[in-house]
Design a protein around this motif. Structure first.
Motif, PDB file in Angstrom:
ATOM      1  N   ASP A   1      14.600  -0.115   1.280  1.00 49.96           N
ATOM      2  CA  ASP A   1      13.145  -0.171   1.423  1.00 49.96           C
ATOM      3  C   ASP A   1      12.592   1.023   2.195  1.00 49.96           C
TER       4      ASP A   1
ATOM      5  N   TYR B   1       3.963   2.749   3.389  1.00 50.67           N
ATOM      6  CA  TYR B   1       5.175   2.959   4.190  1.00 50.67           C
ATOM      7  C   TYR B   1       4.766   3.633   5.487  1.00 50.67           C
TER       8      TYR B   1
ATOM      9  N   LYS C   1       8.553  -0.058   4.609  1.00 50.15           N
ATOM     10  CA  LYS C   1       7.453  -0.839   4.053  1.00 50.15           C
ATOM     11  C   LYS C   1       6.865  -1.726   5.131  1.00 50.15           C
TER      12      LYS C   1
ATOM     13  N   GLY D   1       1.926  -3.470  -0.338  1.00 48.17           N
ATOM     14  CA  GLY D   1       3.332  -3.179  -0.603  1.00 48.17           C
ATOM     15  C   GLY D   1       3.584  -1.711  -0.888  1.00 48.17           C
ATOM     16  N   GLN D   2       2.509  -0.932  -1.116  1.00 46.62           N
ATOM     17  CA  GLN D   2       2.642   0.493  -1.421  1.00 46.62           C
ATOM     18  C   GLN D   2       2.602   1.353  -0.154  1.00 46.62           C
TER      19      GLN D   2
END
Length: 198
Positions: free
Chosen positions: A157, A40, A198, A37-38
């Motif tokens: 996001d 991008y 993300k 989730g970290q």
């Protein structure tokens, strides 16, 4: 509530031990989500460069296919730019760029790997904030260390990273023939805009 086999307490653990086991199991289940989730990324970053000289034909191009990855937990960033994807207004200029200057057949990509100093994704807002990015820029097979001040913001996001910096072709062993040197600036201005998801 989770009721799969491991939580049925076949070993006869007490309540405190069971709670601890459940906590560890939940952390293990969430770990991949928290880690990934970290991250991008984008494959449609915009990179432009200009080396125009007043009174002469514009020397400028843009590329909309840059790939970039950002680790929001560490601030580490990597960018890859396919050199053949730069588009000029004049086809002949694009041909000369690919064949004579950038030699894109031999050096098909430019890369940057570095880190955003003091980066904290949790403090990003819709208002761009200034950050220093430092790292290694590789063009035409040559690598130079650069420092750049980028503007970084967050929208939903997405993390948006924009900035610009200046390089000298000679630093990357790109030779400009004397016959046209007066028509090309001594320095090249590079601007970028990366909208990372993300």
């Amino acid at each position: 509530m989770l009721t799969c086999g491991v939580f049925d307490n076949p070993a006869g653990l007490n309540k405190k031990q069971m709670d601890k086991l459940k906590y560890i199991a939940v952390l293990l289940l969430l770990a991949p989500t928290l880690f990934y989730g970290q991250k991008y990324s984008t494959r449609a970053g915009l990179v432009k460069f200009e080396a125009s000289v007043q009174s002469y034909e514009e020397v400028a191009a843009e590329n909309k296919t840059a790939s970039a990855k950002l680790d929001a937990a560490t601030g580490e960033i990597a960018v890859l730019v396919p050199m053949k994807a730069f588009r000029f207004k004049v086809a002949l200029m694009e041909e000369h760029f690919n064949e004579s200057y950038a030699e894109t057949g031999k050096y098909p990509k430019a890369t940057f790997t570095g880190k955003i100093d003091g980066f904290d994704a949790g403090k990003l807002t819709a208002t761009p904030q200034a950050f220093t990015i430092s790292g290694d820029l590789t063009i035409h097979g040559k690598t130079k260390k650069i420092n750049d001040t980028a503007k970084i913001s967050k929208s939903g996001d997405k993390i948006i990273v924009t900035g610009d910096f200046v390089i000298k072709p000679g630093d990357f062993d790109i030779e400009i023939p004397k016959v046209i040197s007066k028509k090309i600036a001594d320095t090249v201005s590079i601007a970028y805009s990366l909208s990372l998801n993300k």
